[in-house]
Motif scaffolding. Structure first.
Motif, short mmCIF file in Angstrom:
data_model
loop_
_atom_site.label_atom_id
_atom_site.label_comp_id
_atom_site.label_asym_id
_atom_site.label_seq_id
_atom_site.Cartn_x
_atom_site.Cartn_y
_atom_site.Cartn_z
N LEU A 167 41.85 -11.07 74.35
CA LEU A 167 41.46 -10.20 72.85
C LEU A 167 41.46 -8.59 72.70
N LEU A 168 41.49 -9.41 74.42
CA LEU A 168 42.37 -7.07 74.47
C LEU A 168 44.10 -7.16 74.35
N LEU A 169 43.99 -8.48 75.07
CA LEU A 169 46.10 -8.51 74.57
C LEU A 169 45.79 -8.90 73.68
N TYR A 170 45.23 -9.61 72.73
CA TYR A 170 46.03 -8.86 70.82
C TYR A 170 45.60 -8.34 70.44
N LEU A 171 44.96 -6.87 70.51
CA LEU A 171 45.29 -5.88 70.65
C LEU A 171 46.51 -5.27 70.52
N ALA A 172 46.73 -5.69 72.42
CA ALA A 172 47.44 -4.42 72.82
C ALA A 172 49.18 -5.04 72.31
N ALA A 173 49.05 -6.37 71.83
CA ALA A 173 50.08 -6.69 70.92
C ALA A 173 50.38 -6.91 69.33
N LEU A 174 49.20 -6.11 69.17
CA LEU A 174 48.84 -5.95 67.35
C LEU A 174 49.45 -4.58 67.44
N VAL A 175 49.56 -3.43 68.20
CA VAL A 175 49.79 -1.71 68.30
C VAL A 175 52.18 -1.75 68.62
N ARG A 176 51.90 -2.71 69.29
CA ARG A 176 53.71 -3.05 69.32
C ARG A 176 54.23 -4.11 68.14
N PHE A 177 53.06 -5.00 67.54
CA PHE A 177 53.89 -5.61 65.95
C PHE A 177 54.77 -4.69 65.42
N ASP A 178 55.96 -5.45 64.95
CA ASP A 178 56.38 -4.71 63.82
C ASP A 178 56.07 -5.96 62.31
N PHE A 179 55.52 -4.87 61.69
CA PHE A 179 54.47 -5.93 60.83
C PHE A 179 55.79 -6.28 59.85
N GLY A 180 56.73 -5.19 59.51
CA GLY A 180 58.01 -5.92 58.70
C GLY A 180 58.16 -7.37 59.25
N GLN A 181 58.43 -8.57 59.80
CA GLN A 181 57.87 -8.71 60.41
C GLN A 181 57.16 -9.97 59.75
N VAL A 182 56.96 -9.34 59.27
CA VAL A 182 55.85 -10.13 58.27
C VAL A 182 56.87 -10.88 57.03
N VAL A 183 57.42 -10.45 55.89
CA VAL A 183 58.50 -11.26 54.94
C VAL A 183 59.98 -11.16 55.79
N ALA A 184 60.07 -10.66 56.74
CA ALA A 184 61.64 -10.46 57.27
C ALA A 184 61.51 -11.25 59.11
N PRO A 246 61.55 -16.18 50.64
CA PRO A 246 61.23 -17.53 51.09
C PRO A 246 63.22 -17.77 52.41
N ARG A 247 62.49 -18.65 53.58
CA ARG A 247 63.98 -17.96 54.52
C ARG A 247 63.59 -19.73 54.92
N LEU A 248 64.72 -20.34 54.43
CA LEU A 248 64.48 -21.56 54.14
C LEU A 248 65.93 -21.95 55.37
N ALA A 249 66.06 -20.91 56.04
CA ALA A 249 67.28 -21.26 57.31
C ALA A 249 66.69 -21.74 58.39
N TYR A 250 67.57 -22.99 58.69
CA TYR A 250 66.85 -22.92 60.56
C TYR A 250 67.08 -21.84 61.40
N ASP A 251 65.82 -22.02 61.92
CA ASP A 251 65.52 -21.23 63.12
C ASP A 251 64.25 -22.23 64.38
N VAL A 252 64.65 -22.44 65.63
CA VAL A 252 64.11 -23.21 66.86
C VAL A 252 62.73 -22.32 66.00
N ARG A 253 62.64 -20.26 65.79
CA ARG A 253 61.29 -20.08 66.13
C ARG A 253 60.44 -20.62 64.84
N ARG A 254 60.97 -21.51 63.79
CA ARG A 254 59.88 -22.17 62.95
C ARG A 254 58.64 -23.54 63.47
N TRP A 255 59.15 -23.67 65.00
CA TRP A 255 58.56 -24.04 65.87
C TRP A 255 57.06 -23.24 65.68
N ALA A 256 57.03 -21.95 65.90
CA ALA A 256 55.86 -21.08 66.05
C ALA A 256 55.28 -20.77 64.60
#
Length: 316
Positions: A167-184, A246-256
């Motif tokens: 849970l502490l690591l989640y907070l560490a990740a959250l403050v470093r996350f680019d929230f623009g990635q939610v739509v991109a 929509p982001r329909l192009a395949y990317d290996v990160r879709r498994w994530a």
């Protein structure tokens, strides 16, 4: 092994471990819903993928060491830990506790090596893969909690420590996350929610050990339900973002993407039993079939893309 062969085996990116994670957790979900035959089929696929990736991992270390060390300090490298523990969870449900314990021990060693490297290279504006620092840690907590009745209470206490550290690591990740990635993002933005899902799953498995009673049990139950609610909010936000852009192009990160969807389903199913919240079982079953459809779509895209990628590699 010649250079060309070594290069071909070194092409699988660390993020490919998410395919094992996704397949393994959906196998767990089908096991929890009573579809044992389908679950074992998925387990077989996950096991085969794990062997392939383990071979790639070792081959790269021996023949592409520079690349191995370059990738070892990136968050996707931690999929090796999470994939191994998810596989361990499923074999533990078969009663293969000794094998699950071996997978847990190996994962713990790998976690200590990789997490240390990853944490020293964190920066701001990172994609969703940064949350793998939490996922890998909570994965150890999940498998440890499942093995506690077999190994003893000491493993339960150790798993609780991993749960809290995650849970502490989640907070560490959250403050470093680019929230623009939610739509991109290309798919791994879903790990922001998936990390909460596996944290809730860890909480539910810790509840099920029976190690804690009284105030501690109540606090753990409340924390688990809170984490699951946060996960469901993430799920809704990310799902709407996919519809809006929509982001329909395949990317290996879709498994994530598939893994957090499956993990949310399993977290609902597990929490429904451990925390006695009946409606979560229905929600979990709906989300499980949604994740299964996403798994099929991602598998089809992977199989469609791989021959072209292989041909391009052989021509280089």
């Amino acid at each position: 092994m010649n250079e060309r062969t070594a290069r071909r085996w070194a092409e699988l990116p660390p993020a490919a471990g998410a395919a094992v994670m996704a397949t393994g957790i959906i196998s767990v979900g089908f096991r929890l819903t009573g579809l044992e035959t389908v679950s074992r089929l998925m387990l077989g696929i996950a096991g085969a993928l794990w062997v392939l990736l383990a071979f790639d991992f070792g081959t790269r270390l021996l023949h592409s060491r520079r690349r191995w060390f370059a990738e070892a300090d990136t968050p996707p490298a931690l999929t090796a830990v999470a994939a191994t523990t998810v596989l361990g969870v499923r074999v533990a449900l078969l009663g293969w506790t000794h094998l699950a314990a071996v997978l847990l021990a190996g994962s713990a060693v790998l976690w200590a090596v990789l997490l240390t490297a990853v944490l020293t290279h964190l920066r701001s504006g990172m994609p969703g893969g940064v949350f793998l620092i939490c996922v890998a840690t909570e994965a150890l907590a999940v498998l440890g909690a499942i093995l506690t009745p077999w190994a003893g209470d000491w493993l339960g206490y150790t798993s609780l420590a991993f749960f809290l550290f995650g849970l502490l690591l989640y907070l560490a990740a959250l403050v470093r996350f680019d929230f623009g990635q939610v739509v991109a993002g290309a798919g791994d933005q879903w790990v922001a929610g998936g990390a909460m899902a596996i944290s809730a799953l860890a909480g539910s498995k810790l509840l099920a050990t029976g190690v804690w009673t009284g105030v501690t049990h109540t606090s753990l139950r409340s924390t688990t339900l809170f984490l699951l609610v946060v996960d469901l909010v993430w799920y809704a936000v990310l799902f709407v973002a996919e519809l809006l852009r929509p982001r329909l192009a395949y990317d290996v990160r879709r498994w994530a993407t598939v893994f957090p969807m499956g993990m949310t389903a399993v977290a609902c199913l597990s929490t429904s039993t451990a925390a006695a919240v009946g409606w979560l079982d229905t929600l979990g079953q709906i989300l499980l079939w949604t994740a299964a459809l996403a798994w099929l779509a991602t598998l089809a895209a992977t199989l469609h893309t791989t021959p072209r990628r292989t041909a391009a590699s052989q021509g280089s």
